[in-house]
Design a protein around this motif. Structure first.
Motif, PDB file in Angstrom:
ATOM      1  N   GLU A   1       9.811  -4.343  18.129  1.00 28.75           N
ATOM      2  CA  GLU A   1       9.717  -2.890  18.120  1.00 28.75           C
ATOM      3  C   GLU A   1      10.840  -2.308  17.279  1.00 28.75           C
ATOM      4  O   GLU A   1      11.895  -2.930  17.087  1.00 28.75           O
ATOM      5  CB  GLU A   1       9.776  -2.312  19.542  1.00 28.75           C
ATOM      6  N   ILE A   2      10.596  -1.123  16.749  1.00 31.22           N
ATOM      7  CA  ILE A   2      11.598  -0.386  15.986  1.00 31.22           C
ATOM      8  C   ILE A   2      11.834   0.927  16.704  1.00 31.22           C
ATOM      9  O   ILE A   2      10.881   1.606  17.105  1.00 31.22           O
ATOM     10  CB  ILE A   2      11.135  -0.103  14.545  1.00 31.22           C
ATOM     11  N   GLY A   3      13.090   1.307  16.859  1.00 29.29           N
ATOM     12  CA  GLY A   3      13.405   2.577  17.499  1.00 29.29           C
ATOM     13  C   GLY A   3      14.624   3.217  16.873  1.00 29.29           C
ATOM     14  O   GLY A   3      15.428   2.556  16.206  1.00 29.29           O
ATOM     15  N   ARG A   4      14.748   4.513  17.060  1.00 26.91           N
ATOM     16  CA  ARG A   4      15.929   5.253  16.619  1.00 26.91           C
ATOM     17  C   ARG A   4      16.870   5.442  17.814  1.00 26.91           C
ATOM     18  O   ARG A   4      16.434   5.813  18.901  1.00 26.91           O
ATOM     19  CB  ARG A   4      15.523   6.618  16.057  1.00 26.91           C
ATOM     20  N   HIS A   5      18.153   5.195  17.601  1.00 25.46           N
ATOM     21  CA  HIS A   5      19.131   5.279  18.678  1.00 25.46           C
ATOM     22  C   HIS A   5      20.397   5.967  18.169  1.00 25.46           C
ATOM     23  O   HIS A   5      20.785   5.814  17.010  1.00 25.46           O
ATOM     24  CB  HIS A   5      19.501   3.881  19.192  1.00 25.46           C
TER      25      HIS A   5
ATOM     26  N   PHE B   1       3.427   2.410  13.298  1.00 22.75           N
ATOM     27  CA  PHE B   1       3.484   3.851  13.065  1.00 22.75           C
ATOM     28  C   PHE B   1       4.016   4.058  11.650  1.00 22.75           C
ATOM     29  O   PHE B   1       5.139   3.652  11.335  1.00 22.75           O
ATOM     30  CB  PHE B   1       4.390   4.524  14.088  1.00 22.75           C
ATOM     31  N   VAL B   2       3.217   4.656  10.783  1.00 26.59           N
ATOM     32  CA  VAL B   2       3.541   4.720   9.358  1.00 26.59           C
ATOM     33  C   VAL B   2       3.349   6.131   8.811  1.00 26.59           C
ATOM     34  O   VAL B   2       2.634   6.950   9.395  1.00 26.59           O
ATOM     35  CB  VAL B   2       2.660   3.738   8.539  1.00 26.59           C
ATOM     36  N   THR B   3       4.007   6.374   7.689  1.00 27.37           N
ATOM     37  CA  THR B   3       3.702   7.544   6.864  1.00 27.37           C
ATOM     38  C   THR B   3       3.206   7.042   5.518  1.00 27.37           C
ATOM     39  O   THR B   3       3.580   5.950   5.077  1.00 27.37           O
ATOM     40  CB  THR B   3       4.937   8.446   6.662  1.00 27.37           C
TER      41      THR B   3
ATOM     42  N   LEU C   1       0.816  -1.213   0.000  1.00 27.37           N
ATOM     43  CA  LEU C   1       0.000   0.000   0.000  1.00 27.37           C
ATOM     44  C   LEU C   1       0.853   1.269   0.000  1.00 27.37           C
ATOM     45  O   LEU C   1       0.330   2.369   0.078  1.00 27.37           O
ATOM     46  CB  LEU C   1      -0.922   0.007   1.226  1.00 27.37           C
ATOM     47  N   GLU C   2       2.166   1.106  -0.049  1.00 32.38           N
ATOM     48  CA  GLU C   2       3.118   2.227  -0.012  1.00 32.38           C
ATOM     49  C   GLU C   2       3.041   2.988   1.312  1.00 32.38           C
ATOM     50  O   GLU C   2       3.185   4.207   1.358  1.00 32.38           O
ATOM     51  CB  GLU C   2       2.887   3.194  -1.176  1.00 32.38           C
ATOM     52  N   LEU C   3       2.835   2.253   2.375  1.00 28.15           N
ATOM     53  CA  LEU C   3       2.889   2.831   3.718  1.00 28.15           C
ATOM     54  C   LEU C   3       4.267   2.542   4.292  1.00 28.15           C
ATOM     55  O   LEU C   3       4.668   1.382   4.422  1.00 28.15           O
ATOM     56  CB  LEU C   3       1.795   2.232   4.607  1.00 28.15           C
ATOM     57  N   ASP C   4       4.999   3.582   4.604  1.00 22.41           N
ATOM     58  CA  ASP C   4       6.373   3.460   5.079  1.00 22.41           C
ATOM     59  C   ASP C   4       6.363   3.283   6.599  1.00 22.41           C
ATOM     60  O   ASP C   4       5.922   4.170   7.337  1.00 22.41           O
ATOM     61  CB  ASP C   4       7.162   4.722   4.688  1.00 22.41           C
ATOM     62  N   ILE C   5       6.849   2.134   7.061  1.00 26.02           N
ATOM     63  CA  ILE C   5       6.824   1.809   8.487  1.00 26.02           C
ATOM     64  C   ILE C   5       7.954   2.538   9.206  1.00 26.02           C
ATOM     65  O   ILE C   5       9.132   2.347   8.895  1.00 26.02           O
ATOM     66  CB  ILE C   5       6.939   0.291   8.701  1.00 26.02           C
ATOM     67  N   LYS C   6       7.599   3.378  10.171  1.00 21.00           N
ATOM     68  CA  LYS C   6       8.578   4.146  10.926  1.00 21.00           C
ATOM     69  C   LYS C   6       8.896   3.500  12.278  1.00 21.00           C
ATOM     70  O   LYS C   6      10.014   3.597  12.768  1.00 21.00           O
ATOM     71  CB  LYS C   6       8.064   5.565  11.162  1.00 21.00           C
ATOM     72  N   LYS C   7       7.914   2.869  12.864  1.00 22.12           N
ATOM     73  CA  LYS C   7       8.087   2.291  14.189  1.00 22.12           C
ATOM     74  C   LYS C   7       7.066   1.172  14.366  1.00 22.12           C
ATOM     75  O   LYS C   7       5.962   1.253  13.830  1.00 22.12           O
ATOM     76  CB  LYS C   7       7.896   3.371  15.258  1.00 22.12           C
TER      77      LYS C   7
ATOM     78  N   GLU D   1      -5.290   6.229  13.280  1.00 24.45           N
ATOM     79  CA  GLU D   1      -5.383   7.571  13.848  1.00 24.45           C
ATOM     80  C   GLU D   1      -4.074   8.325  13.626  1.00 24.45           C
ATOM     81  O   GLU D   1      -3.000   7.732  13.580  1.00 24.45           O
ATOM     82  CB  GLU D   1      -5.703   7.514  15.334  1.00 24.45           C
ATOM     83  N   LYS D   2      -4.205   9.636  13.492  1.00 21.14           N
ATOM     84  CA  LYS D   2      -3.029  10.485  13.318  1.00 21.14           C
ATOM     85  C   LYS D   2      -2.377  10.720  14.665  1.00 21.14           C
ATOM     86  O   LYS D   2      -3.045  10.949  15.670  1.00 21.14           O
ATOM     87  CB  LYS D   2      -3.440  11.812  12.683  1.00 21.14           C
ATOM     88  N   VAL D   3      -1.016  10.646  14.685  1.00 19.29           N
ATOM     89  CA  VAL D   3      -0.281  10.885  15.921  1.00 19.29           C
ATOM     90  C   VAL D   3       0.804  11.931  15.657  1.00 19.29           C
ATOM     91  O   VAL D   3       1.076  12.299  14.515  1.00 19.29           O
ATOM     92  CB  VAL D   3       0.359   9.588  16.454  1.00 19.29           C
ATOM     93  N   GLY D   4       1.437  12.404  16.703  1.00 14.66           N
ATOM     94  CA  GLY D   4       2.482  13.413  16.569  1.00 14.66           C
ATOM     95  C   GLY D   4       3.783  12.818  16.063  1.00 14.66           C
ATOM     96  O   GLY D   4       4.052  11.627  16.243  1.00 14.66           O
ATOM     97  N   PRO D   5       4.632  13.626  15.411  1.00 11.17           N
ATOM     98  CA  PRO D   5       5.902  13.128  14.876  1.00 11.17           C
ATOM     99  C   PRO D   5       6.886  12.705  15.951  1.00 11.17           C
ATOM    100  O   PRO D   5       7.879  12.049  15.661  1.00 11.17           O
ATOM    101  CB  PRO D   5       6.437  14.331  14.083  1.00 11.17           C
ATOM    102  N   GLU D   6       6.614  13.054  17.223  1.00 10.94           N
ATOM    103  CA  GLU D   6       7.546  12.715  18.293  1.00 10.94           C
ATOM    104  C   GLU D   6       7.636  11.205  18.531  1.00 10.94           C
ATOM    105  O   GLU D   6       8.598  10.727  19.143  1.00 10.94           O
ATOM    106  CB  GLU D   6       7.137  13.406  19.604  1.00 10.94           C
ATOM    107  N   VAL D   7       6.680  10.441  18.021  1.00 10.18           N
ATOM    108  CA  VAL D   7       6.709   8.990  18.245  1.00 10.18           C
ATOM    109  C   VAL D   7       7.859   8.329  17.506  1.00 10.18           C
ATOM    110  O   VAL D   7       8.272   7.225  17.844  1.00 10.18           O
ATOM    111  CB  VAL D   7       5.380   8.317  17.822  1.00 10.18           C
ATOM    112  N   THR D   8       8.385   8.980  16.466  1.00  8.84           N
ATOM    113  CA  THR D   8       9.523   8.421  15.734  1.00  8.84           C
ATOM    114  C   THR D   8      10.808   9.150  16.065  1.00  8.84           C
ATOM    115  O   THR D   8      11.804   8.997  15.376  1.00  8.84           O
ATOM    116  CB  THR D   8       9.276   8.496  14.218  1.00  8.84           C
TER     117      THR D   8
END
Length: 404
Positions: free
Chosen positions: A359-363, A156-158, A134-140, A191-198
């Motif tokens: 889970e996926i996270g940025r470190h 969490f996707v864009t 579906l071209e949904l980019d998984i961020k987390k 649901e839409k969430v804030g960008p702080e989740v990524t």
């Protein structure tokens, strides 16, 4: 005259599945364009088998994965994505201009897909495949299995199409998930969430030591990177010889993009035995050769490291449990490598190994930001599959070496 919109990207589809299709791109230049184009092709599951380009006239020979259905609609979507990443061009006045500053200031909306369902083998991979198609980019990702056989999946996707805020796009997503999961779905919500989740978070010492351990798998010990300033009066020639792997050209391009390097001419091709040879004529941001020996050494060393270890894979003990860790470096533009979670889940499905938590996270590790995938393996399944086999199986899928 400027470049007509339809002429920016031309795709000649191969009539024979064994032969590559040819993508021609003709647009104004920008630093990092090669990286952005290669990232899109990697996201669409295309393998680049040959490439040639001078300034911003680029020709790429690509082969789709046989498991992906490529119809006219998908080729058209690819063309639109490639056009979208090219710098704008005014056909009326023949004036090209860059919109990178405007684009970088735009914040992409992040959405949470909350999927509650009954557990089954290969569930995470099936969900991930639907979202990627579906071209949904998984961020987390956060996947939690309950003792009663249900799973809470938080993705969490864009949206590459930027339509997930609409009811029609949300219904399309739900219907695509139902088609694959059928009665396994209990509930699904978007649901839409804030960008702080990524947002990036500091890694724990345990995570850092596991990911930076030299025991992790490598593509090959045979990577050669040489630089020469004698071949061109205006450019530094970079010659790379290495073994092919999935996303190879992307790994090279994202490294050069992070160093703010401009590519004036490039050639890429694969010889027998999956041996790759790449020639790149490059300049610094100021348009000059790379003369400084320390700069040459730094760039050569970075390229060698990225080609030896484009991703890091390790299976470790976490108390009584077994945890799979996969990490890949994030571009300075904050974009991560596409389809990593898709390949991890596919490899585990092929290895008959189940996921208990994920889970996926940025470190931040050292001076670099990493995207880290943490997968806690199901205790019963992990005990039946040797740790080394899990590492190698995941590694081979990520590198594009399909046999496990």
């Amino acid at each position: 005259m400027g470049i007509l919109h339809d002429d920016v990207v031309i795709i000649n589809q191969s009539k024979n599945e064994a032969e590559p299709s040819v993508i021609t791109i003709n647009c104004p230049d920008k630093t990092g364009l090669g990286c952005d184009l290669c990232r899109i092709l990697l996201f669409f599951g295309l393998t680049i088998v040959r490439g040639d380009g001078k300034w911003c006239y680029i020709v790429l020979w690509v082969i789709p994965k046989p498991i992906i259905k490529w119809d006219t609609c998908r080729w058209e979507l690819l063309k639109n994505r490639l056009i979208g990443t090219c710098p704008s061009c005014s056909s009326a006045f023949g004036i090209s201009y860059y919109s990178s500053e405007l684009q970088s200031s735009m914040v992409t909306d992040v959405f949470l897909i909350k999927l509650f369902c009954y557990d089954r083998k290969g569930l995470s991979h099936d969900i991930t495949t639907v979202l990627c198609n579906l071209e949904l980019d998984i961020k987390k990702v956060k996947v939690s299995t309950t003792p009663v056989g249900t799973v809470m999946n938080l993705f969490f996707v864009t949206d590459t199409r930027e339509l997930l805020h609409t009811k029609m796009r949300q219904e399309e997503t739900y219907e695509a998930l139902v088609d694959v999961m059928q009665a396994a779905i209990i509930s699904c919500n978007v649901e839409k969430v804030g960008p702080e989740v990524t947002a990036c978070s500091q890694a724990s010492p345990f995570l850092s030591s596991a990911i930076t351990n030299d025991v992790v798998l490598r593509t090959s010990n045979n990577v050669s990177v040489t630089m020469d300033n004698s071949f061109s009066p205006a450019h530094t020639l970079v010659q790379i010889v290495c073994q092919d792997h999935k996303g190879l050209l992307y790994d090279i391009m994202r490294t050069l993009k992070d160093y703010n390097i401009q590519i004036s001419y490039g050639r890429f091709y694969i010889k027998q035995g999956r041996k790759c040879e790449i020639d790149l004529f490059i300049t610094q941001a100021d348009g000059k050769k790379i003369i400084d020996p320390s700069m040459q050494r730094a760039l050569s060393s970075r390229l060698q490291m990225e080609l030896l270890r484009p991703l890091r894979v390790v299976v470790v003990s976490r108390g009584p449990d077994t945890e799979l860790l996969v990490a890949n470096p994030v571009e300075l533009s904050s974009k991560g490598r596409p389809l990593v979670f898709h390949d991890i889940t596919l490899a585990l499905k092929m290895l008959n190994t189940c996921i208990f938590l994920a889970e996926i996270g940025r470190h931040v590790i050292g001076d670099q930001e990493w995207e880290v995938y943490r997968v806690l393996l199901d205790e019963g399944a992990s005990l039946s599959t040797p740790r080394r086999k899990i590492e190698e199986g995941v590694w081979k899928l990520l590198m594009g070496w399909e046999q496990i």
